[in-house]
Design an enzyme around this catalytic site. Sequence first.
Site, PDB file in Angstrom:
ATOM      1  N   ASP A 306       0.817  -1.203   0.000  1.00 31.65           N
ATOM      2  CA  ASP A 306       0.000   0.000   0.000  1.00 31.65           C
ATOM      3  C   ASP A 306       0.859   1.265   0.000  1.00 31.65           C
ATOM      4  O   ASP A 306       1.869   1.338   0.699  1.00 31.65           O
ATOM      5  CB  ASP A 306      -0.830  -0.060   1.297  1.00 31.65           C
ATOM      6  CG  ASP A 306      -1.738   1.124   1.494  1.00 31.65           C
ATOM      7  OD1 ASP A 306      -2.809   1.139   0.877  1.00 31.65           O
ATOM      8  OD2 ASP A 306      -1.386   2.035   2.271  1.00 31.65           O
ATOM      9  N   GLU A 376       1.257  -0.364  -4.974  1.00 31.89           N
ATOM     10  CA  GLU A 376       0.243   0.655  -5.254  1.00 31.89           C
ATOM     11  C   GLU A 376       0.890   2.029  -5.211  1.00 31.89           C
ATOM     12  O   GLU A 376       1.421   2.442  -4.180  1.00 31.89           O
ATOM     13  CB  GLU A 376      -0.870   0.609  -4.196  1.00 31.89           C
ATOM     14  CG  GLU A 376      -2.002   1.581  -4.508  1.00 31.89           C
ATOM     15  CD  GLU A 376      -2.495   2.398  -3.313  1.00 31.89           C
ATOM     16  OE1 GLU A 376      -1.765   2.562  -2.327  1.00 31.89           O
ATOM     17  OE2 GLU A 376      -3.627   2.900  -3.396  1.00 31.89           O
TER      18      GLU A 376
HETATM   19  C1  GLC Z   1      -4.105   3.298  -0.034  1.00 30.32           C
HETATM   20  C2  GLC Z   1      -5.417   2.598   0.148  1.00 30.32           C
HETATM   21  C3  GLC Z   1      -6.413   3.536   0.734  1.00 30.32           C
HETATM   22  C4  GLC Z   1      -5.903   4.010   2.046  1.00 30.32           C
HETATM   23  C5  GLC Z   1      -4.513   4.606   1.924  1.00 30.32           C
HETATM   24  C6  GLC Z   1      -3.874   4.790   3.245  1.00 30.32           C
HETATM   25  O1  GLC Z   1      -4.173   4.282  -0.968  1.00 30.32           O
HETATM   26  O2  GLC Z   1      -5.841   2.066  -1.044  1.00 30.32           O
HETATM   27  O3  GLC Z   1      -7.659   2.961   0.863  1.00 30.32           O
HETATM   28  O4  GLC Z   1      -6.769   4.951   2.578  1.00 30.32           O
HETATM   29  O5  GLC Z   1      -3.656   3.778   1.195  1.00 30.32           O
HETATM   30  O6  GLC Z   1      -3.485   3.565   3.784  1.00 30.32           O
END
Ligand code: GLC
Length: 684
Positions: A306, A376
């Site tokens: 993440d 991500e």
């Molecule tokens: C990522 C997740 C999101 C979350 C953020 C903080 O972007 O997809 O849902 O709020 O990280 O962890």
Amino acid sequence: MSINSDRRIEMEETIWNPGYKDADDGGSGRSAASSSRSDTEERRDSRAVKLDQYAQIKPYAGMPKEVLLLHSSKARYRVPREILFWLIVCCTLALVAVTITIIVLSPPCMGWWQITPVYQVYPRSFKDSDGDGVGDLKGIKEKLDHFLNLNIKAVWISPFYRSPMKDFGYDVEDFRDIDPLFGNMQDFEDLLAEMHNKGLKLIMDFIPNHTSDRHRWFNLSRTRDPHYKDYYVWTDCNPANPKPNNWVSIFGNSSWTYDKVRKQCYLHQFLSEQPDLNLRNPDVVQEIIDLTHFWLEKGVDGFRMDAVKHMLEAAHLRDEPQVDPDMPPELVTTEWDLYHDYTTSQVGLHDMLRKFRAEMDTYSREPGRYRFLVTESYDYQEVEKTMMYYGTPLVKESDFPFNFYLLDLPQNASGWWAKQLVDFWMSNMPKGKWPNWVVGNHDRPRIGSSAGQIYVRAINMMLLTLPGTPTTYYGEEIGMENINITQSQVQDPAGKYNVSLSRDPERSPMQWSSEMNAGFNTKSNLTWLPVHPDYQSVNVELQMNDEGSVLSQYSFLNGLRQSELPFLRGWFCYVLADNNVFSYLRELDGHKEAYLIVINFGKGSTTTDLSAIQELPEQLQVLMSTNRANDNKVFQKSQIVTEPGEGLVIRYSTYTRFHPNHPAECYVSEKACYLETVGILYKC
Ligand code: GLC
Ligand code: MG
């Protein structure tokens, strides 16, 4: 020779033994050297005689060594023996050579993460087994057959660690525990075991950038425990105006919060309840590695990492440049107001990820146990930053970074725009890497709502026929849409101040059936978010029994992509893109069957003329249309008619390939050719 004399010789030779002491030796041994020498000579003579006699006999079972040697040196035995020997040598060498050639010529096997789509489960919303209105791990376990029905083998589950749920699990209180809302460790282990039994892979969400402010580390850090004091990013600040610099949180406003206990400010690139870890501290990096080991040892098949671009911040803490230099600094409150030169993609980030990767790889060594990593990072126009997560030809990083560009499709529904977005990835992706496509997730409005319901099937068709791994967010396989949320219904902290930023609309309960709560919770009338009102007509049960449904089409296309080599291994070539239609083909050298995809993303019915494409046959038969009435329809290639939102998969047979004549229009991750006569693939 008589039988008698045969017998006699046989007797003699079985008795005769060079080491045996004769009877006339008196059993006294050889006392004198002279007598011994004459004995030997005598024996030699008699042996020569005997051998002469032996040579007259045919070889037989149990013959003594001398006889054997006598016969075996004869040409009629020696020659075949030598021929046989060299034949074996040659065959062995040939086998070794063939094996080496096959190994060298075979394209690498595809990984499980390349073959199957990755399905995202948002655990709060998938299936509630205990009736509290929130989905849970047992619920997911109950629904595993759904994945098998769709031929989906990899499931990424958003976080279910112990959490105060300020960001619904992305704020982790204990990375080694399961939140009671979702179940317990036993439930997790049962789920994983059941998934593996069914041949499914489980991808965990992993959050290396931050923890919850309730995490034990944070409590120890704010009380300046010697070991933990530098686990987070702390700096002195003015409690009355706790903004040591102009950095802003992704959820808006300053990314600094004053902590009364430590009397300093801590950094949080997301909510104030999500303090950023200080990954410049090697102890913190080691903690992260230990945590990944913990889950890998439990047997998880991979991680979705993440918010990776936020992992490091510049140590100097200087202000970031404003996008609009004339904006009064106090108005700088959103992510979009600054260039994130000091809070994202800092030097050292990739070294760290590569280290995590190398650790993961130590768990990938057993056959069939490859551990997968996807990162991500939203880098918007700076796509080259995203591509860095692929690693280099020598050092592996993620298997792929999520490709979020198709999420922009609804901005401008047209064939040309679809091609632009696809090509944005394809033309920037390092050579030989594996693409992937995301059309929805728990952070973005559902594409079916923003693009329009009529495009849902077409989008799924594109997703499943492009090269690379498709990602499907729960509900996309049935065409689920956003729910409407009023201010008072908002659950997502990101929407607390501004309902338009709420991510609740795309997180509504999965629509399983026409029953109460769409079958999400069959035990009580509770659901943490409202069920979409269309659930009576849009649900899994109904669509399973309807051959023309979004679900059936998803399942058909996913089956096709996994069974047909041109989709998994083949070339991807652009054929045409205009206001309405995006058309491309998938082909493999040596493979007679090729596929032409024609998708109308436009607003009007259109006739596409592909007569200029010489490599296509004159007549084209539709294998599958998103409009069932057009299945099997035959088009002249100069007149392919499609309605808005209609997609066609056309299968045609020819050995004439398109890509050699249009190299600039075509991509392939790894070249492979098909040898149809024996049905094998080879590198070419
Ligand atoms: C990522 C997740 C999101 C979350 C953020 C903080 O972007 O997809 O849902 O709020 O990280 O962890
Ligand atoms: Mg950080």
